[in-house]
Write a protein that holds these residues in place. Structure first.
Motif, PDB file in Angstrom:
ATOM      1  N   SER A 141     -28.882 -19.547 -97.218  1.00 59.63           N
ATOM      2  CA  SER A 141     -27.638 -19.382 -96.452  1.00 59.63           C
ATOM      3  C   SER A 141     -26.451 -20.027 -97.177  1.00 59.63           C
ATOM      4  O   SER A 141     -25.349 -19.473 -97.194  1.00 59.63           O
ATOM      5  CB  SER A 141     -27.783 -19.952 -95.040  1.00 59.63           C
ATOM      6  OG  SER A 141     -27.889 -21.357 -95.064  1.00 59.63           O
ATOM      7  N   LYS A 142     -26.678 -21.184 -97.800  1.00 61.86           N
ATOM      8  CA  LYS A 142     -25.611 -21.841 -98.573  1.00 61.86           C
ATOM      9  C   LYS A 142     -25.213 -20.988 -99.781  1.00 61.86           C
ATOM     10  O   LYS A 142     -24.025 -20.878-100.101  1.00 61.86           O
ATOM     11  CB  LYS A 142     -26.054 -23.229 -99.057  1.00 61.86           C
ATOM     12  CG  LYS A 142     -26.260 -24.229 -97.971  1.00 61.86           C
ATOM     13  CD  LYS A 142     -24.950 -24.738 -97.451  1.00 61.86           C
ATOM     14  CE  LYS A 142     -25.179 -25.841 -96.447  1.00 61.86           C
ATOM     15  NZ  LYS A 142     -23.980 -26.166 -95.713  1.00 61.86           N
ATOM     16  N   ALA A 145     -23.221 -17.987 -98.529  1.00 57.95           N
ATOM     17  CA  ALA A 145     -21.877 -18.414 -98.116  1.00 57.95           C
ATOM     18  C   ALA A 145     -20.999 -18.706 -99.329  1.00 57.95           C
ATOM     19  O   ALA A 145     -19.813 -18.346 -99.352  1.00 57.95           O
ATOM     20  CB  ALA A 145     -21.971 -19.648 -97.225  1.00 57.95           C
ATOM     21  N   SER A 149     -17.645 -16.714-100.295  1.00 56.52           N
ATOM     22  CA  SER A 149     -16.403 -17.457-100.472  1.00 56.52           C
ATOM     23  C   SER A 149     -15.786 -17.185-101.843  1.00 56.52           C
ATOM     24  O   SER A 149     -14.556 -17.047-101.968  1.00 56.52           O
ATOM     25  CB  SER A 149     -16.676 -18.956-100.297  1.00 56.52           C
ATOM     26  OG  SER A 149     -15.488 -19.687-100.348  1.00 56.52           O
TER      27      SER A 149
END
Length: 190
Positions: A141-142, A145, A149
């Protein structure tokens, strides 16, 4: 009822991108924007202020993108390591011998016993123990993300560069209009 900024299309006056960056107006006819030569300096000054704001936003976005480009490989490397440990956990080997990085130029050997948990360095002097499956999900998930971004940073950079060019063109058009009007006034004064 006034139109919301979300309903204004890109390229139209008043458009604001999804991250709140306003679009620079394009001046097609200088006379519609500047009524007299007395307004030229204030218009040029407002364009300079707008240009400096766009350049500041561009530099900030470039720094953010550079940080993300540095962070994404680290997250990917950590995720790969967690997935590797997960695959070795179910094997018949009692220990795994590996070399790990202590510093940029310093490495050490370690014997790792299979485990159901890993420790993740979260930064700010914080390390937490996670079950392998949970650590894998967190890192995925990081990573997603961070990639999203980075994609928005690149979109913003493109949008900002277009607007910087628009403001520079507007500045040149107003300046050239002023020069032309001065020449016309000199010709009439003769």
């Amino acid at each position: 009822m006034a139109a919301s900024s979300a309903s204004i299309l890109p390229g139209k006056p008043g458009y604001v991108n999804p991250r709140g960056i306003p679009q620079a107006p394009f001046i097609e006819v200088v006379e519609d924007y500047v009524r007299s030569r007395d307004q030229v300096q204030s218009v040029l000054q407002s364009f300079q202020e707008m240009l400096s704001k766009y350049k500041y936003m561009e530099m900030s976005t470039l720094r953010r993108a550079a940080g993300l480009q540095e962070k994404i490989p680290d997250i990917q490397k950590t995720l790969d390591t967690v997935l590797f440990l997960d695959s070795k956990r179910n094997s018949d080997e009692s220990t795994l011998t590996t070399t790990y990085e202590l510093n940029d130029t310093l490495f050490a050997k370690a014997n790792i016993r299979p485990s159901d948990t890993v420790y993740l360095w979260l930064g700010a002097n914080v390390m937490l123990e996670y079950p392998i499956a949970e650590a894998s999900d967190l890192l995925k998930s990081k990573l997603d993300a961070a990639k999203e971004s980075l994609k928005t940073c690149q979109e913003d950079l493109e949008f900002l560069r277009e607007n910087i060019t628009t403001v520079e063109v507007n500045t040149a058009r107003v300046y050239n209009w002023d020069v032309q009007k001065r020449r016309e006034e000199k010709e009439l004064a003769r």
